[in-house]
Design an enzyme around this catalytic site. Structure first.
Site, PDB file in Angstrom:
ATOM      1  N   ASP A 155      -1.154  -7.302   7.580  1.00 26.59           N
ATOM      2  CA  ASP A 155      -2.596  -7.124   7.374  1.00 26.59           C
ATOM      3  C   ASP A 155      -2.972  -7.722   6.021  1.00 26.59           C
ATOM      4  O   ASP A 155      -2.351  -8.683   5.592  1.00 26.59           O
ATOM      5  CB  ASP A 155      -2.984  -5.641   7.513  1.00 26.59           C
ATOM      6  N   GLU A 191       5.747  -5.285   7.530  1.00 27.85           N
ATOM      7  CA  GLU A 191       5.080  -4.203   8.254  1.00 27.85           C
ATOM      8  C   GLU A 191       5.737  -3.822   9.575  1.00 27.85           C
ATOM      9  O   GLU A 191       5.703  -2.650   9.969  1.00 27.85           O
ATOM     10  CB  GLU A 191       3.611  -4.579   8.493  1.00 27.85           C
ATOM     11  N   GLY A 225       0.821  -1.199   0.000  1.00 24.11           N
ATOM     12  CA  GLY A 225       0.000   0.000   0.000  1.00 24.11           C
ATOM     13  C   GLY A 225       0.860   1.255   0.000  1.00 24.11           C
ATOM     14  O   GLY A 225       2.004   1.239   0.451  1.00 24.11           O
ATOM     15  N   GLY A 285       0.628  -5.317   0.770  1.00 25.39           N
ATOM     16  CA  GLY A 285      -0.586  -5.324  -0.032  1.00 25.39           C
ATOM     17  C   GLY A 285      -0.464  -6.117  -1.309  1.00 25.39           C
ATOM     18  O   GLY A 285      -1.469  -6.578  -1.867  1.00 25.39           O
TER      19      GLY A 285
END
Length: 367
Positions: A167, A159, A70, A136
């Site tokens: 996530d 992350e 992301g 992502g």
């Protein structure tokens, strides 16, 4: 001839009976924006109802990889505005920042809904996990039905390096890897080879990168179940598959215990010593949160794991470490984050539990 429906940061095209999604931000390593995620979800829903589209494929533009994750650098200034620099590890609940709506919350909700739709897609969803596939990028690929890696694949959930936790359903995927390998990958952010990804269950098939163009061409006229076996090969063995020390270390009850045992094992196993050093360099808070999140995801559905990840994200957006991690890695690029708390041993159970406490009015709705 194909028919193109939209070209921008993400391009959609139909060739024969194959719907092709191309992440089209090569200068940004195809990092995802909210609009890209929403566009992919809507296009997938349209193609699900289109009898002319038998299967779908996702790939990245350029020669560096599918997707680097992301576009989190854009979140930094929003966090700075609502979180004072001299604040504690997290803002107290009930402060105005907890009532405010972050644009990032909409981004995460949109992205996670897309991830779920990919996992539930009624037609074959083929992901070319060539080159860099991070964060992502795992979310748009590893939930698919046919996940293809190459000798160039570098797959990971990095992350904790930026003060966040895995996530996009990553906790769900990692929790189902053999033994403790998923916990190791999620906490360290290690880049996995194609062979490693196959062993961890993040991918299904190995195809040399030189054959991808021909593979895509044949998929326009024939079903993936018929085409893919003709291109599949056996990769070199996974290095992680032979690392028995990982299972030994990560069965400890808390992260401090894991690192202590890694340091002991490191006296004779250099890779264990290096792993301990790596874990101590990440956000102490989010290493602890990620450890708990992946373990808890073993008992959750994908939808439940995404909801848990969203709650963690809501709190992370109001935390010191997420903002500081983005600053150090992507804004100032000094690679010298000043974490708070500064050490794994200083993260208490109450702080970790805080990240898993749902915030009224900020719950993820995936249906």
């Amino acid at each position: 001839m194909g028919r193109e429906t939209y070209t921008g940061d993400v391009a959609f095209e139909v060739r024969g009976h194959l719907g092709i999604i191309t992440l089209n931000r090569p200068k940004a390593l195809n990092s995802l924006t909210e609009l890209m995620c929403e566009s992919i979800r809507i296009q997938l829903e349209d193609w699900a109802q289109d009898d002319a589209v038998a299967q779908v494929l996702i790939r990245g533009a350029g020669d560096r990889g599918l997707c680097a994750g992301g576009d989190v650098a854009s979140l930094y200034y929003e966090m700075v505005e609502l979180q004072p620099r001299d604040g504690g590890p997290v803002l107290p609940e009930g402060t105005p920042a907890y009532q405010a709506e972050f644009a990032a919350e909409r981004f995460f909700a949109t992205e996670y809904l897309m991830n779920l739709r990919i996992a539930e897609y009624p037609k074959p969803y083929i992901a070319l996990m060539d080159g860099v596939v991070l964060g992502g990028g795992v979310g748009v690929s590893a939930h698919g039905s046919h996940r293809i890696v190459t000798e160039r694949s570098r797959i990971g959930m990095p992350e904790t390096t930026i003060g966040f936790a895995p996530d996009v359903g990553g906790t769900y995927l990692l929790s189902r890897a053999p033994g403790q390998l998923g916990v190791h990958a999620g906490l360290t952010g290690a880049h996995l080879s194609g062979a490693d990804a196959l062993h961890l269950g993040l991918a299904d098939t190995y195809v040399p990168s030189g054959g991808l163009e021909q593979l895509v061409g044949e998929l326009t006229t024939a079903p993936v179940e018929e085409v893919l076996p003709r291109f599949a090969e056996h990769p070199e063995p996974s290095e992680l598959a032979e690392a028995g020390w990982i299972d030994q270390a990560y069965t400890q009850e808390d992260v401090s215990g894991v690192v202590q045992l890694l340091e002991e094992l490191g006296q004779s196993i250099p890779a264990a010593a290096e792993t301990a050093k790596t874990l101590r360099s990440k956000s102490p808070t989010m290493v602890n949160v990620a450890f708990q999140a992946i373990r808890q995801a073993r008992e959750l559905s994908l939808e439940g794991a995404l909801s848990q990840e969203y709650t963690v994200a809501v709190h992370a957006l109001r935390s010191h470490d997420f903002r500081e991690g983005i600053r150090a890695q992507l804004i100032d690029k000094d690679r010298n984050p000043q974490w708070n708390p500064v050490a794994l041993e200083l993260v208490d159970d109450d702080l970790v539990a805080h990240y898993f406490t749902p915030v009224p009015g900020k719950l993820l709705n995936l249906r």
